[in-house]
Design an enzyme around this catalytic site. Sequence first.
Site, PDB file in Angstrom:
ATOM      1  N   HIS A  56      25.891  82.745  25.888  1.00 57.45           N
ATOM      2  CA  HIS A  56      27.019  82.259  26.676  1.00 57.45           C
ATOM      3  C   HIS A  56      26.467  81.307  27.751  1.00 57.45           C
ATOM      4  O   HIS A  56      25.259  81.283  28.009  1.00 57.45           O
ATOM      5  CB  HIS A  56      27.749  83.425  27.324  1.00 57.45           C
ATOM      6  CG  HIS A  56      28.553  84.229  26.342  1.00 57.45           C
ATOM      7  ND1 HIS A  56      29.352  85.268  26.713  1.00 57.45           N
ATOM      8  CD2 HIS A  56      28.673  84.129  24.994  1.00 57.45           C
ATOM      9  CE1 HIS A  56      29.941  85.780  25.643  1.00 57.45           C
ATOM     10  NE2 HIS A  56      29.535  85.111  24.583  1.00 57.45           N
ATOM     11  N   GLU A  58      26.591  81.304  30.988  1.00 56.67           N
ATOM     12  CA  GLU A  58      25.899  81.947  32.106  1.00 56.67           C
ATOM     13  C   GLU A  58      24.492  82.376  31.653  1.00 56.67           C
ATOM     14  O   GLU A  58      23.508  82.186  32.378  1.00 56.67           O
ATOM     15  CB  GLU A  58      26.653  83.199  32.588  1.00 56.67           C
ATOM     16  CG  GLU A  58      28.085  82.953  33.032  1.00 56.67           C
ATOM     17  CD  GLU A  58      29.091  83.076  31.895  1.00 56.67           C
ATOM     18  OE1 GLU A  58      28.765  82.685  30.763  1.00 56.67           O
ATOM     19  OE2 GLU A  58      30.214  83.533  32.147  1.00 56.67           O
ATOM     20  N   SER A 174      50.990  55.082   0.674  1.00 57.84           N
ATOM     21  CA  SER A 174      50.855  54.954   2.137  1.00 57.84           C
ATOM     22  C   SER A 174      49.494  54.409   2.549  1.00 57.84           C
ATOM     23  O   SER A 174      49.136  54.473   3.721  1.00 57.84           O
ATOM     24  CB  SER A 174      51.085  56.318   2.796  1.00 57.84           C
ATOM     25  OG  SER A 174      50.115  57.235   2.363  1.00 57.84           O
ATOM     26  N   ASP A 206      48.187  61.661  -2.314  1.00 58.46           N
ATOM     27  CA  ASP A 206      47.148  60.892  -1.606  1.00 58.46           C
ATOM     28  C   ASP A 206      45.724  61.245  -2.035  1.00 58.46           C
ATOM     29  O   ASP A 206      44.808  60.474  -1.754  1.00 58.46           O
ATOM     30  CB  ASP A 206      47.235  61.145  -0.085  1.00 58.46           C
ATOM     31  CG  ASP A 206      48.523  60.617   0.513  1.00 58.46           C
ATOM     32  OD1 ASP A 206      49.313  60.022  -0.239  1.00 58.46           O
ATOM     33  OD2 ASP A 206      48.736  60.804   1.720  1.00 58.46           O
ATOM     34  N   ALA A 300      55.614  69.202   7.790  1.00 58.12           N
ATOM     35  CA  ALA A 300      55.574  68.919   9.241  1.00 58.12           C
ATOM     36  C   ALA A 300      56.810  69.489   9.927  1.00 58.12           C
ATOM     37  O   ALA A 300      56.715  70.112  10.996  1.00 58.12           O
ATOM     38  CB  ALA A 300      55.473  67.415   9.475  1.00 58.12           C
TER      39      ALA A 300
HETATM   40  N1  LIG Z   1      51.330  58.355   6.884  1.00 55.99           N
HETATM   41  C1  LIG Z   1      50.917  59.579   7.118  1.00 55.99           C
HETATM   42  O1  LIG Z   1      50.377  59.859   8.181  1.00 55.99           O
HETATM   43  C2  LIG Z   1      51.069  60.655   6.081  1.00 55.99           C
HETATM   44  C3  LIG Z   1      50.492  61.910   6.276  1.00 55.99           C
HETATM   45  C4  LIG Z   1      50.665  62.892   5.322  1.00 55.99           C
HETATM   46  C5  LIG Z   1      51.458  62.642   4.220  1.00 55.99           C
HETATM   47  N2  LIG Z   1      52.013  61.411   4.062  1.00 55.99           N
HETATM   48  C6  LIG Z   1      52.848  61.130   2.910  1.00 55.99           C
HETATM   49  O2  LIG Z   1      53.810  62.156   2.815  1.00 55.99           O
HETATM   50  C7  LIG Z   1      54.153  62.333   1.450  1.00 55.99           C
HETATM   51  C8  LIG Z   1      54.218  63.830   1.175  1.00 55.99           C
HETATM   52  O3  LIG Z   1      55.213  64.381   1.989  1.00 55.99           O
HETATM   53  P1  LIG Z   1      55.612  65.909   1.929  1.00 55.99           P
HETATM   54  O4  LIG Z   1      56.651  66.187   2.931  1.00 55.99           O
HETATM   55  O5  LIG Z   1      55.933  66.298   0.524  1.00 55.99           O
HETATM   56  O6  LIG Z   1      54.263  66.547   2.477  1.00 55.99           O
HETATM   57  P2  LIG Z   1      53.301  67.727   2.181  1.00 55.99           P
HETATM   58  O7  LIG Z   1      52.255  67.593   3.215  1.00 55.99           O
HETATM   59  O8  LIG Z   1      52.808  67.801   0.809  1.00 55.99           O
HETATM   60  O9  LIG Z   1      54.214  68.987   2.454  1.00 55.99           O
HETATM   61  C9  LIG Z   1      55.164  69.437   1.501  1.00 55.99           C
HETATM   62  C10 LIG Z   1      54.534  70.398   0.525  1.00 55.99           C
HETATM   63  O10 LIG Z   1      53.964  71.470   1.242  1.00 55.99           O
HETATM   64  C11 LIG Z   1      54.110  72.695   0.546  1.00 55.99           C
HETATM   65  N3  LIG Z   1      54.815  73.631   1.438  1.00 55.99           N
HETATM   66  C12 LIG Z   1      54.391  74.877   1.751  1.00 55.99           C
HETATM   67  N4  LIG Z   1      55.228  75.453   2.582  1.00 55.99           N
HETATM   68  C13 LIG Z   1      56.178  74.585   2.855  1.00 55.99           C
HETATM   69  C14 LIG Z   1      57.339  74.657   3.680  1.00 55.99           C
HETATM   70  N5  LIG Z   1      57.665  75.734   4.403  1.00 55.99           N
HETATM   71  N6  LIG Z   1      58.139  73.571   3.726  1.00 55.99           N
HETATM   72  C15 LIG Z   1      57.832  72.461   3.023  1.00 55.99           C
HETATM   73  N7  LIG Z   1      56.754  72.368   2.210  1.00 55.99           N
HETATM   74  C16 LIG Z   1      55.927  73.417   2.129  1.00 55.99           C
HETATM   75  C17 LIG Z   1      54.816  72.342  -0.735  1.00 55.99           C
HETATM   76  O11 LIG Z   1      53.783  72.124  -1.685  1.00 55.99           O
HETATM   77  P3  LIG Z   1      54.006  72.284  -3.261  1.00 55.99           P
HETATM   78  O12 LIG Z   1      54.889  71.169  -3.662  1.00 55.99           O
HETATM   79  O13 LIG Z   1      52.633  72.164  -3.832  1.00 55.99           O
HETATM   80  O14 LIG Z   1      54.631  73.611  -3.463  1.00 55.99           O
HETATM   81  C18 LIG Z   1      55.516  71.027  -0.412  1.00 55.99           C
HETATM   82  O15 LIG Z   1      55.736  70.208  -1.506  1.00 55.99           O
HETATM   83  C19 LIG Z   1      53.114  61.605   0.635  1.00 55.99           C
HETATM   84  O16 LIG Z   1      53.708  60.475   0.070  1.00 55.99           O
HETATM   85  C20 LIG Z   1      52.062  61.192   1.627  1.00 55.99           C
HETATM   86  O17 LIG Z   1      51.520  59.929   1.322  1.00 55.99           O
HETATM   87  C21 LIG Z   1      51.843  60.423   4.962  1.00 55.99           C
END
Ligand SMILES: NC(=O)c1ccc[n+]([C@@H]2O[C@H](COP(=O)([O-])OP(=O)(O)OC[C@H]3O[C@@H](n4cnc5c(N)ncnc54)[C@H](OP(=O)(O)O)[C@@H]3O)[C@@H](O)[C@H]2O)c1
Length: 364
Positions: A56, A58, A174, A206, A300
């Site tokens: 730690h 200290e 993206s 991605d 998100a």
């Molecule tokens: N520009 C940026 O900063 C950025 C960042 C990240 C993503 N993206 C883009 O975002 C797109 C994907 O978006 P997305 O919303 O489908 O993102 P995601 O990050 O894949 O989240 C959705 C997926 O998460 C899983 N999941 C688990 N629990 C969940 C819940 N409670 N609610 C929703 N999903 C849950 C599911 O996977 P399963 O389908 O496998 O069951 C669902 O399809 C892509 O085109 C990517 O290029 C862009």
Amino acid sequence: MSEKNGSHTKWMKRAIFLASLGKNTTSPNPRVGAVILDKSGKLISEGFHYKAGMPHAEAMAFNNLKKDARGGSIYVNLEPCCHHGKTPPCVDKVISSGIKKVYISIEDPDKRVAGQGIKLLREAGLQVNLGLCKEESLDLNKAFIHKNITKKAFGVLKWAMSIDGRIALKNGKSKWITNEESRSLVHSLRAEFDAIIIGGNTLRKDNPLLTTRGSKNPEPLRVVFTKSLDLPSKSNLWDCNKAKTLVIYDSSTANENYLTRIPKCVEVEKVSSDNPELISKILATRGCNRLLWECGPRLATAAVQSNCIQEIITFIAPKILGGENSMNPFSDFEFKEMHEIIKLNDSQFSLIGNDICVKSSFKN
Ligand SMILES: NC(=O)c1ccc[n+]([C@@H]2O[C@H](COP(=O)([O-])OP(=O)(O)OC[C@H]3O[C@@H](n4cnc5c(N)ncnc54)[C@H](OP(=O)(O)O)[C@@H]3O)[C@@H](O)[C@H]2O)c1
């Protein structure tokens, strides 16, 4: 506490600076720095906590002592521990050193300490001052404190978007919205986190690497949260030589036949629902203080709704993606009135080339 020429503040700031040297490595432990002065007020030693299992702050400062500390003082940004963990209690070392004054910035929220360290120091006749540079110390250890109070990891949601608020085209493409400098900043930002999370769809669309590109060793844990388990058999995240990967799936909806697509080096854990809170709790139990959510809109939104996000970092590029169906950073929160919308606090803005980086915090 009387303060000679702001010297107490100066030494506590030095302890906080030392603590910050361990900012990428101390999890699950807090970031702590210590400064020891002799009885005439001269600096005689300092130290910081680098990693769990290592001394730690200290203890490191006492190990580095060049002179007798008797009658001197110690400055430490977090209450010294009083329990036997991987290392012996720091309170015992402070007491046996003969130090007379202890300046502590904040109490340790860990239930095994939580004021007990201070009590023991006072009972041993040492003068304890609490609260110096409190705000800076709370900020430095906000993730550790959050985890101790909520049992969830401190979540930061990061996304990159165009100036018209789009994170991808409607076909999911993206790469790339932001400039090279912003993207390289994200690689180094990842080093401040213990784990990075995406959803299954971001993995499919991605195929990200999610590494710091070597700036942290070991790399942060890469986590995929999936409801379907419908993940590809080839993926950058399946290369465990670069970093460890953990797949967490919702066993109430997943098709477990897809498990055969995931290589043996990848750890798999099942949970009983798709609530992101479960992820945050599991990772906190595994010792993660800070989680970076790099997911798309659907995960998100769920993460925000379940109070898993404490801060956001967004990179905004002067580009227009357009399109009514292009992707937003969030899906629908179903707000009906303006008073329901999420208001962020403590925003900081910086320019990264021609991109803008905005950091803000949630008050959950
Ligand atoms: N520009 C940026 O900063 C950025 C960042 C990240 C993503 N993206 C883009 O975002 C797109 C994907 O978006 P997305 O919303 O489908 O993102 P995601 O990050 O894949 O989240 C959705 C997926 O998460 C899983 N999941 C688990 N629990 C969940 C819940 N409670 N609610 C929703 N999903 C849950 C599911 O996977 P399963 O389908 O496998 O069951 C669902 O399809 C892509 O085109 C990517 O290029 C862009």
